[in-house]
Each structure stands twice: as C-alpha cells, then as structure tokens.
Motif scaffolding. Structure first.
Motif, PDB file in Angstrom:
ATOM      1  N   ALA A   1     -12.859 -10.070  -4.888  1.00  0.00           N
ATOM      2  CA  ALA A   1     -13.114  -9.670  -6.304  1.00  0.00           C
ATOM      3  C   ALA A   1     -11.635  -9.902  -6.905  1.00  0.00           C
ATOM      4  CB  ALA A   1     -13.522  -8.280  -6.212  1.00  0.00           C
ATOM      5  N   PRO A   2     -11.820  -9.969  -8.172  1.00  0.00           N
ATOM      6  CA  PRO A   2     -10.497 -10.655  -8.946  1.00  0.00           C
ATOM      7  C   PRO A   2      -9.332  -9.757  -9.265  1.00  0.00           C
ATOM      8  CG  PRO A   2     -12.383 -10.383 -10.617  1.00  0.00           C
ATOM      9  CD  PRO A   2     -13.039  -9.949  -9.113  1.00  0.00           C
ATOM     10  N   TRP A   3      -9.592  -8.594  -8.892  1.00  0.00           N
ATOM     11  CA  TRP A   3      -8.428  -7.595  -9.393  1.00  0.00           C
ATOM     12  C   TRP A   3      -7.417  -7.171  -8.241  1.00  0.00           C
ATOM     13  CZ3 TRP A   3     -13.753  -6.555 -10.414  1.00  0.00           C
ATOM     14  CH2 TRP A   3     -14.117  -6.738 -11.854  1.00  0.00           C
ATOM     15  N   ASN A   4      -7.021  -8.330  -7.362  1.00  0.00           N
ATOM     16  CA  ASN A   4      -6.182  -7.977  -6.315  1.00  0.00           C
ATOM     17  C   ASN A   4      -4.838  -7.072  -6.676  1.00  0.00           C
ATOM     18  OD1 ASN A   4      -7.742  -9.066  -4.176  1.00  0.00           O
ATOM     19  ND2 ASN A   4      -7.319 -11.118  -5.561  1.00  0.00           N
ATOM     20  N   ASN A   5      -4.271  -7.807  -7.978  1.00  0.00           N
ATOM     21  CA  ASN A   5      -2.825  -7.282  -8.391  1.00  0.00           C
ATOM     22  C   ASN A   5      -3.186  -5.842  -8.953  1.00  0.00           C
ATOM     23  OD1 ASN A   5      -0.873  -9.401  -7.836  1.00  0.00           O
ATOM     24  ND2 ASN A   5      -2.232 -10.578  -9.151  1.00  0.00           N
ATOM     25  N   GLU A   6      -4.353  -5.667  -9.576  1.00  0.00           N
ATOM     26  CA  GLU A   6      -4.619  -4.434 -10.442  1.00  0.00           C
ATOM     27  C   GLU A   6      -4.673  -3.121  -9.204  1.00  0.00           C
ATOM     28  OE1 GLU A   6      -5.667  -7.541 -13.354  1.00  0.00           O
ATOM     29  OE2 GLU A   6      -5.800  -7.145 -11.179  1.00  0.00           O
ATOM     30  N   VAL A   7      -5.360  -3.651  -7.917  1.00  0.00           N
ATOM     31  CA  VAL A   7      -5.737  -2.752  -7.178  1.00  0.00           C
ATOM     32  C   VAL A   7      -4.420  -2.128  -6.458  1.00  0.00           C
ATOM     33  CG1 VAL A   7      -6.675  -2.522  -4.817  1.00  0.00           C
ATOM     34  CG2 VAL A   7      -8.104  -3.434  -6.467  1.00  0.00           C
ATOM     35  N   ILE A   8      -3.470  -3.292  -6.068  1.00  0.00           N
ATOM     36  CA  ILE A   8      -2.115  -3.061  -5.292  1.00  0.00           C
ATOM     37  C   ILE A   8      -1.636  -2.086  -6.308  1.00  0.00           C
ATOM     38  CG2 ILE A   8      -0.266  -4.031  -4.573  1.00  0.00           C
ATOM     39  CD1 ILE A   8      -1.893  -6.447  -3.451  1.00  0.00           C
ATOM     40  N   ALA A   9      -1.523  -2.539  -7.532  1.00  0.00           N
ATOM     41  CA  ALA A   9      -0.598  -1.679  -8.416  1.00  0.00           C
ATOM     42  C   ALA A   9      -1.140  -0.104  -8.829  1.00  0.00           C
ATOM     43  CB  ALA A   9      -0.902  -2.251  -9.889  1.00  0.00           C
ATOM     44  N   THR A  10      -2.225   0.019  -8.429  1.00  0.00           N
ATOM     45  CA  THR A  10      -3.052   1.274  -8.762  1.00  0.00           C
ATOM     46  C   THR A  10      -2.676   2.189  -7.302  1.00  0.00           C
ATOM     47  OG1 THR A  10      -4.886   0.641  -9.832  1.00  0.00           O
ATOM     48  CG2 THR A  10      -5.208   2.693  -8.572  1.00  0.00           C
ATOM     49  N   ILE A  11      -2.762   1.467  -6.111  1.00  0.00           N
ATOM     50  CA  ILE A  11      -2.407   2.221  -4.953  1.00  0.00           C
ATOM     51  C   ILE A  11      -0.619   2.561  -4.837  1.00  0.00           C
ATOM     52  CG2 ILE A  11      -2.033   2.008  -2.475  1.00  0.00           C
ATOM     53  CD1 ILE A  11      -5.116   2.226  -3.360  1.00  0.00           C
ATOM     54  N   ARG A  12      -0.198   1.731  -5.468  1.00  0.00           N
ATOM     55  CA  ARG A  12       1.403   1.797  -5.580  1.00  0.00           C
ATOM     56  C   ARG A  12       1.940   3.007  -6.403  1.00  0.00           C
ATOM     57  NH1 ARG A  12       5.035  -3.383  -6.400  1.00  0.00           N
ATOM     58  NH2 ARG A  12       6.517  -1.915  -5.577  1.00  0.00           N
ATOM     59  N   ASP A  13       1.021   2.901  -7.778  1.00  0.00           N
ATOM     60  CA  ASP A  13       1.476   3.661  -8.608  1.00  0.00           C
ATOM     61  C   ASP A  13       1.168   5.377  -8.492  1.00  0.00           C
ATOM     62  OD1 ASP A  13       2.403   1.844 -10.489  1.00  0.00           O
ATOM     63  OD2 ASP A  13       0.614   1.778 -11.548  1.00  0.00           O
TER      64      ASP A  13
ATOM     65  N   ARG B   1       1.059   6.174  -5.190  1.00  0.00           N
ATOM     66  CA  ARG B   1       1.742   6.478  -4.099  1.00  0.00           C
ATOM     67  C   ARG B   1       0.924   6.738  -2.692  1.00  0.00           C
ATOM     68  NH1 ARG B   1       7.555   9.245  -6.076  1.00  0.00           N
ATOM     69  NH2 ARG B   1       8.123   7.595  -7.330  1.00  0.00           N
ATOM     70  N   ILE B   2      -0.176   6.281  -2.850  1.00  0.00           N
ATOM     71  CA  ILE B   2      -1.099   6.246  -1.517  1.00  0.00           C
ATOM     72  C   ILE B   2      -0.667   5.699  -0.409  1.00  0.00           C
ATOM     73  CG2 ILE B   2      -3.410   6.208  -0.807  1.00  0.00           C
ATOM     74  CD1 ILE B   2      -4.388   6.125  -3.778  1.00  0.00           C
ATOM     75  N   PRO B   3      -0.195   6.389   0.643  1.00  0.00           N
ATOM     76  CA  PRO B   3       0.214   5.673   2.149  1.00  0.00           C
ATOM     77  C   PRO B   3      -0.929   4.835   2.350  1.00  0.00           C
ATOM     78  CG  PRO B   3       0.494   7.803   2.007  1.00  0.00           C
ATOM     79  CD  PRO B   3      -0.320   7.852   0.631  1.00  0.00           C
ATOM     80  N   CYS B   4      -0.573   3.375   2.778  1.00  0.00           N
ATOM     81  CA  CYS B   4      -1.638   2.283   3.028  1.00  0.00           C
ATOM     82  C   CYS B   4      -1.265   1.484   4.152  1.00  0.00           C
ATOM     83  CB  CYS B   4      -1.761   1.560   1.765  1.00  0.00           C
ATOM     84  SG  CYS B   4      -3.222   0.431   2.039  1.00  0.00           S
ATOM     85  N   LEU B   5      -2.249   1.293   4.989  1.00  0.00           N
ATOM     86  CA  LEU B   5      -2.173   0.337   6.169  1.00  0.00           C
ATOM     87  C   LEU B   5      -2.200  -1.141   5.857  1.00  0.00           C
ATOM     88  CD1 LEU B   5      -4.218   2.095   8.947  1.00  0.00           C
ATOM     89  CD2 LEU B   5      -1.516   2.387   8.495  1.00  0.00           C
ATOM     90  N   MET B   6      -1.916  -1.884   6.590  1.00  0.00           N
ATOM     91  CA  MET B   6      -1.782  -3.443   6.375  1.00  0.00           C
ATOM     92  C   MET B   6      -3.201  -3.850   7.028  1.00  0.00           C
ATOM     93  SD  MET B   6       0.657  -6.450   7.915  1.00  0.00           S
ATOM     94  CE  MET B   6       1.961  -6.233   6.922  1.00  0.00           C
ATOM     95  N   GLY B   7      -4.142  -4.169   6.331  1.00  0.00           N
ATOM     96  CA  GLY B   7      -5.254  -4.950   6.829  1.00  0.00           C
ATOM     97  C   GLY B   7      -5.219  -6.177   7.273  1.00  0.00           C
TER      98      GLY B   7
END
Length: 250
Positions: free
Chosen positions: A42-54, A56-62
């Motif tokens: 889906a086209p919002w890769n940068n927006e998704v990452i920015a949301t998770i970062r903003d 501060r949700i701990p995230c694993l590497m898929g």
C-alpha cells in the motif's frame, strides 16, 4: 491489571493503522507493541513508519522491513502465482524507490525480538514477541504447527507465551503443561493491513494480565478499505493489491 495491545503487518496501509490505533486508544492500554512489516503493498510506507516513530511504539523488524532496510533482492515464493510474483516484485521495488532515508535507517535498527516479564501469582511469566518465529522473521507458524517444535522454541527462550504475526492469520492456541500450571499460549495477532482470513478486517491482539493469569482477545475492525483501494489504484503499486482488498470486501 496490565493491558497490552499488539499488532503486526501494516504493509503501508495507513487507513487500517489509524483505525486500529484509534481503537487501542479507546481501550486505555498500558503498552503497545508492533511486530513488524510496516512496508509494502500500500502507498503510505513513509507515513506508517512516521506514525509508529512519532508514537514511540516499540517495533520489531519484519521480513519486509529487513528487505527494504538492506536492499535485499526479492526471492520468489513457490506459494505465489506468476501474477502475484510479478506484482510482489513491482510493489517492493516501489517501496525501495520511495522510502525516505531516515525511515530506511529506522528499519535497519529494529530488533528481532522483544521480551516482556510479568509477575503472576508470584511466578515470573515471560512473553516473547517475534515477527515470524524465534528462528527467523521469515518462518511461518500456523495454528497447526507441530507442538513439539513450538515447545522446543519456547524452551530455548524460556517463554511462557509466544506472540507473532507474519502469516496474516490470527489464532490463540493453548498448550497444556503440567497439572496446576497455566497453559502455554501461542498467539498470532493477525494483520492490520492485509488480512488473509477471507475478510478486509484489521486485526490486533489485546492482552489483559492480572493475578488470575493472561486473557487474550483478538480484536477485528472494519476500516475504510475503499480509501486504501483508491490509494493503491492512484499509485504505482500494482492493481493486484487493490483487487485483493476488494475481493476481501465481498
């Protein structure tokens, strides 16, 4: 009581992620974790990452995050048709061409596991979060996976609860241990952005942890699929992924 929300496999689907996060907020959780695969399809890769970062949700590497972070080649999978293989290569190439450097660096530094420990009735209970399995972020652990292998993985990591994503198919599996001991829990939290359960619902896991033990609830939500479909159709991502979501809407 501790209340924990866990989700996985957003795959660039911002409308689905926003729906899940809104629902999580309404439940006043104590902690939120993401099991990876933020990108592709889906086209919002940068927006998704920015949301998770903003947030501060701990995230694993898929496995998809790892491929984008290190620019790995796309290896065709035997389970995919020729049409899906072609679409998959094109979609991942699109991500590689559009991902922002700062987000690529973020993906490269994500961990492969997160370990949580809680005291339940005076006993330490260990919860292990992975993307695919304890062995690899590319291994698929379905509900019918051999119990012996599951127990071996959990023994190796001293885990009482194993939680993963990757398959896009949610389940809660209980494995009895000894009399008087709580069952082991093996849980797949499903997918936020691209469910393979025959519906277009976004799924996440809610854990309620108290002195009585661990309660696991899979939450399945409607989200504006039409917005995601439109976003895909208006982008360079192959229409295959829009058709997939439209098929799930039927």
């Amino acid at each position: 009581m501790n209340r924990i929300a866990i989700f996985s496999d957003v795959h660039g689907n911002l409308p689905a992620l926003q729906t899940v996060l809104k629902d999580i907020t309404s439940k006043a959780v104590d902690q939120v974790y993401c099991l990876g695969d933020l990108v592709d399809f889906a086209p919002w890769n940068n927006e998704v990452i920015a949301t998770i970062r903003d947030l501060r949700i701990p995230c694993l590497m898929g496995n998809h995050d790892e491929r984008i972070a290190y620019n790995y080649d796309v290896i065709p999978l035997s389970k995919h048709s020729a049409e899906e293989t072609t679409a998959r290569i094109a979609a991942i190439h699109h991500t590689k061409q559009t991902i922002q450097d700062v987000h690529k660096t973020y993906l490269a530094h994500l961990p492969h596991q997160i370990r949580l420990t809680f005291d339940i009735k005076g006993r330490k209970t260990n919860i292990l979060l992975v993307h695919g399995s304890t062995n690899s972020n590319q291994e698929y652990i379905y509900e019918n996976h051999p119990q012996e292998d599951i127990c071996h993985m959990m023994d190796q990591h001293q885990a009482d609860v194993l939680i993963m994503g990757h398959t896009h198919i949610s389940y809660v599996r209980r494995i009895p241990v000894a009399a008087g001991m709580p069952d082991r829990l093996v849980i797949n939290c499903g997918a936020v952005g691209r469910s393979k359960e025959g519906s277009s619902l976004a799924t996440y896991l809610l854990l309620n942890i108290d002195d009585e033990g661990i309660g696991a609830e899979l939450i399945k939500l409607d989200y504006p699929v039409a917005a995601t479909v439109a976003g895909i159709l208006e982008s360079a991502i192959p229409d295959f992924y829009a058709k997939f979501l439209m098929g799930a809407m039927v």
